[in-house]
Design an enzyme around this catalytic site. Sequence first.
Site, PDB file in Angstrom:
ATOM      1  N   CYS A   1      -7.986  -3.430 -14.398  1.00 50.07           N
ATOM      2  CA  CYS A   1      -7.469  -2.502 -13.417  1.00 50.07           C
ATOM      3  C   CYS A   1      -6.195  -2.860 -12.802  1.00 50.07           C
ATOM      4  O   CYS A   1      -5.655  -1.847 -11.747  1.00 50.07           O
ATOM      5  CB  CYS A   1      -8.500  -2.445 -12.553  1.00 50.07           C
ATOM      6  SG  CYS A   1      -8.974  -3.524 -11.662  1.00 50.07           S
TER       7      CYS A   1
ATOM      8  N   HIS B   1       0.799  -1.241  -0.092  1.00 50.70           N
ATOM      9  CA  HIS B   1       0.078   0.082   0.114  1.00 50.70           C
ATOM     10  C   HIS B   1       0.810   1.305  -0.053  1.00 50.70           C
ATOM     11  O   HIS B   1       0.364   2.185  -0.352  1.00 50.70           O
ATOM     12  CB  HIS B   1      -1.153   0.079   1.060  1.00 50.70           C
ATOM     13  CG  HIS B   1      -0.650   0.133   2.472  1.00 50.70           C
ATOM     14  ND1 HIS B   1      -0.221  -1.120   3.415  1.00 50.70           N
ATOM     15  CD2 HIS B   1      -0.203   0.912   3.418  1.00 50.70           C
ATOM     16  CE1 HIS B   1       0.313  -0.479   4.304  1.00 50.70           C
ATOM     17  NE2 HIS B   1       0.062   0.707   4.389  1.00 50.70           N
TER      18      HIS B   1
ATOM     19  N   ARG C   1     -10.386   1.446  -4.275  1.00 49.31           N
ATOM     20  CA  ARG C   1      -9.745   0.355  -3.350  1.00 49.31           C
ATOM     21  C   ARG C   1     -10.140   0.813  -1.927  1.00 49.31           C
ATOM     22  O   ARG C   1      -9.793   1.637  -1.374  1.00 49.31           O
ATOM     23  CB  ARG C   1      -8.230   0.116  -3.276  1.00 49.31           C
ATOM     24  CG  ARG C   1      -7.762  -0.506  -4.499  1.00 49.31           C
ATOM     25  CD  ARG C   1      -6.046  -0.540  -4.449  1.00 49.31           C
ATOM     26  NE  ARG C   1      -5.678  -1.403  -5.224  1.00 49.31           N
ATOM     27  CZ  ARG C   1      -4.909  -0.956  -6.404  1.00 49.31           C
ATOM     28  NH1 ARG C   1      -4.890   0.329  -6.695  1.00 49.31           N
ATOM     29  NH2 ARG C   1      -4.385  -1.931  -7.151  1.00 49.31           N
TER      30      ARG C   1
ATOM     31  N   GLU D   1      -9.467 -12.581 -10.659  1.00 47.70           N
ATOM     32  CA  GLU D   1      -8.012 -12.463 -10.340  1.00 47.70           C
ATOM     33  C   GLU D   1      -7.619 -13.765  -9.572  1.00 47.70           C
ATOM     34  O   GLU D   1      -6.465 -14.206  -9.418  1.00 47.70           O
ATOM     35  CB  GLU D   1      -7.676 -11.148  -9.265  1.00 47.70           C
ATOM     36  CG  GLU D   1      -8.810 -11.155  -8.163  1.00 47.70           C
ATOM     37  CD  GLU D   1      -8.733 -10.091  -7.229  1.00 47.70           C
ATOM     38  OE1 GLU D   1      -7.549  -9.236  -7.705  1.00 47.70           O
ATOM     39  OE2 GLU D   1      -9.633  -9.488  -6.733  1.00 47.70           O
TER      40      GLU D   1
HETATM   41  C1  PEP Z   1      -5.010  -6.799  -8.922  1.00 47.40           C
HETATM   42  O1  PEP Z   1      -5.029  -7.803  -8.338  1.00 47.40           O
HETATM   43  O2  PEP Z   1      -4.865  -6.751 -10.045  1.00 47.40           O
HETATM   44  C2  PEP Z   1      -5.782  -5.626  -8.365  1.00 47.40           C
HETATM   45  C3  PEP Z   1      -6.201  -4.743  -9.217  1.00 47.40           C
HETATM   46  O3  PEP Z   1      -5.949  -5.450  -7.059  1.00 47.40           O
HETATM   47  P1  PEP Z   1      -5.099  -5.262  -5.948  1.00 47.40           P
HETATM   48  O4  PEP Z   1      -3.788  -4.737  -6.659  1.00 47.40           O
HETATM   49  O5  PEP Z   1      -5.552  -4.151  -5.054  1.00 47.40           O
HETATM   50  O6  PEP Z   1      -4.996  -6.512  -5.365  1.00 47.40           O
HETATM   51 MG    MG Z   2      -6.150  -8.106  -6.484  1.00 48.65          MG
END
Ligand code: PEP
Ligand code: MG
Length: 747
Positions: free
Chosen positions: A670, A358, A464, A599
Site C-alpha cells: 500500500c 499529509h 489512514r 515497514e
Molecule cells: C508506508 O509507509 O508505505 C505507508 C503506506 O504508510 P504511511 O505512508 O502512512 O507511513
Molecule cells: Mg508507513
Amino acid sequence: MPVSSAILELSRLQKDLLQLATPHEQLRFLVDSVSEVVDTDVCTLYLTDEEGNMNLMASHGLDQTGPVSIPASKGLVGLVAKNKHPINVARANAHPNFFYVEGTAEERFGSFCGVPLVRYGRIIGVLVVQRIEAVELSAEDEGFLVTLSSQLAHIVADIPNALRGDFVNQYHHGVKGSSGIGIGIGILCDHGDLFSVPDEPCDDIEEAVGQWHSLLARVISQLESEESSLSIQVSESVRGIFNTYASLLRDPALMTKVEEEIQRNNWLPGALRTTVKHFAEMFESMEDPYMRARAEDIHHLGNKLYAAHTGGSNVLMDISNIDRVILIGQEVSVSDIATVPSEKLAGIICFAGSGLSHTAVLANALGVPAVMGVDTLKHLRIREKFIVDGNSGLIVRYPNDMLSEEFQRLINEEEELKHKLSSLRDLPAITPDGHVVHLLTNSGLLADLSPGLRHGAQGIGLYRTEIPFMIRDSLPSEEEQLQVYQQVFDTYKYKPVYMRTLDIGGDKQLPYFPIRGEQNPAMGWRGIRFTLDNYQVMMTQLRAMLRAAGTESDLHILLPMVSSSEELNSSIELLQDAQEQLLNEGYPFKKPKLGVMIEVPAAISLLPFWSSRIDFISIGSNDLSQYLLALDRNNAQVANRYDQLHPAVLQEIQRIFQLARTYDLKVSLCGEMASDPMAVILLVGMGFDTLSMSATKLPKIKYLLRNLPWRIAESLLQQCLQVDNVQDIRTLLKRSMKHLKLTELLN
Ligand code: PEP
Ligand code: MG
C-alpha cells in the site's frame, strides 16, 4: 493637474492595479495609465538590481526588442537615483548626463522627467516620463509623479528583475507531492506577518479602538462565511477548526487586552502583536499538551487579523477574479485547501514538507498537482503566474507564453488519457494472460471516499485513521470515531476495508499532542509505539472500528510500524480485550482480520514467528524504503536519492513476498510504489495480486495491467533483480514500456 484630482487618480490607479492578476499585467497597466494621466508620450519604469543597474521593467512609448539595462550611475536615470531627487528637463539630449540606450528609439523624445522610487530609505527604481515636445513637465504633474512614486515603491518592491527576459521561466525544484500539471495564479497562504510589526505611537486612540472593534466583527463574520462555504465535504472535524478560531475571537479577554494596549498609546498592529504574544506565551507555559498547542491557534489568528487589517495577501482574499488558483505556503493547511472551490484549485506549492507529508497525501486524494519542499522561492508578494509540475517536482515562476502553451498541451493530453481510461472503471484488472490483480484504494478523508469508488476501487487497502485525528483540535471520542468509520463501511459495503490504527509521530503530528525534542522523529515515538504507550487511545479506536464494522463489513485491522513480537502480542491482547468488552456490552460485531504493516526491516525476519498470529501483511514501501536506505522520506535534500526501485528494496520485497507464500499469509502493498507503473510491473512479476493506491492513480494502473502480459512482467523482474542500480532498472523498464506502447503512463 489639480491636487484633488491627482489624489483621485492615485487611488483609482492603485485599486485597479491590485485587481490585475500578474506583475506583467500590473506593470503594463501602470506605465500605460501614468502616461495617459500626465499626458506624455512615454512612461518607463526602471528597477535597480543588486549591482545598481537600472533595468527597464515596462515602458509605454519606448521601443523594446530585448532586455534594457542602464549601467549603475549612468545617464539621467542614474543621476536621479544618485541624487535621490527628480530631474525635470525640456531637452534631455542636451543634458551632460544624457546616455543613449540602444534600440529604444529614445532620440525622438525631447523632454525628460524622472522621479526616484524610494522604499525604506533605499532607491529601488526610477519612474520616467518623456514627451516628443521639448517642454518641462508642469510642477503639478511633477508633484503627482512624486506622490505616485512613493506609493508605487511599496507595490513594486518585490518584483525586481524577475521579469527581465533572462529571469522569465525561472525554474525551482522541489519534491513530487502529487502528480499532474497545473497552471494558475499563486496565492500565498501566509496569513500576514504580525510578528515583524513594530510599536508605533497611536495617532488617534479613539479611532484605533473603533477600528479594532470593526476589524474583530469583520473577521468573525468572514470566518463564519468561510465555514458555510467550505468547498469540499470534509468531515465535521474540519469545521471544528473554524469553531475553535471563532470561539477564540469571541473571547472578551482578547477584545479588552487589545483595547488596553491601544490606550497605552500603541497603534493597532502593535497592540495586536503584543496581545497575541501575551496569550500565546500564556498557553505555551501550560502543562497540558492540548492547551500548549492552542498557542499555534493564537498565532494563526493573530496573523489572520493582521492580514484583514492590512488587506494583506492570503488565501482568504478575494479570488473571484482568478480562474485557476495555486496555493503557496510554508505548509498549506487542510483548511486553506478547503476554502478554495475544487474547480479552481490548480496546484499546491509548499516551501517545506515532503512527497509523503499529509498535505501531499490530501493533494493526491483530491487529484491536485503538488510540489513540496520548494525552499528557493523568495519574495512572493503579488499574484504571480506559476506552473506546478507534480510529475517531476518542478515549479516554473513567470512562465512565458510559449512555455505555458507547452505545459497546457501536456495538461490536455493528461485529460484525454483520463477520459480514455474512465471506460475501464467496471472492467477487471487482469493481464492479457489471465493474472488477476485486486486494486484497492488508499484513503483517510471522507472527501476521498467516493473518488475511490468512482475509479473502480474494489475496497480500501489502507485507511489512514490519523488524518481524521489530525484535522481536529482534540482526540476524537469513541462515538465521533464511530460516525467517521461507519461512513467508510457504508461507502464500501461488503468490500474489504483495511483500517490502520493511529500512526502518528515523525512528520504526522497531532496539533493537540505535539511530540517534541526528538532528534530522530522517524525512529522515535511513532505508530504502534505511541499507541501502545497510550493504550487508552488504541482501545477507544479498536472499539470504534469493531462497532462501526458490525457484523456485515469486512474489517481488516492493520498495525503500523510493528518491529517486535512484544508489540504484536500487546496489540493482540488489546484487541481481544476490546472484543470481550463489546461482547459484554451487547454490541454486535464480527471477528476482524488482523495484520501488520511491513515497514520496519526488523519485521521481515520475524514474519515466520508471527504467521500463526496474524491473517495478512501489507507492505508499507514508503517507510520500508526509508529505513532500508537510511534516507529520510521527508527530507527534500536527499529526495533525489530516495527511490523505491532501489535494488535493495526490490530484493527485500521479493523476500517478503516469498515468506508470505511459505507461511500462507495474504500479502498486499500500500505504499506509493503501487502507484508507480514501473514498480507495478515488477510487483506483478513477483506475483502480487493486491495493490492499494490513491484513487486518482487507479485507472492508469488498471490500464497498465490490462496491457501487460504477466510472463513479460515476470521476465523483466528476473532481469531487474540482476541489476545493481536504480538508473539501469528504470532504463530497462522504460524501454520495455515503450515496446509495449505504454509510454503515456510514464508521468
Ligand atoms: C508506508 O509507509 O508505505 C505507508 C503506506 O504508510 P504511511 O505512508 O502512512 O507511513
Ligand atoms: Mg508507513
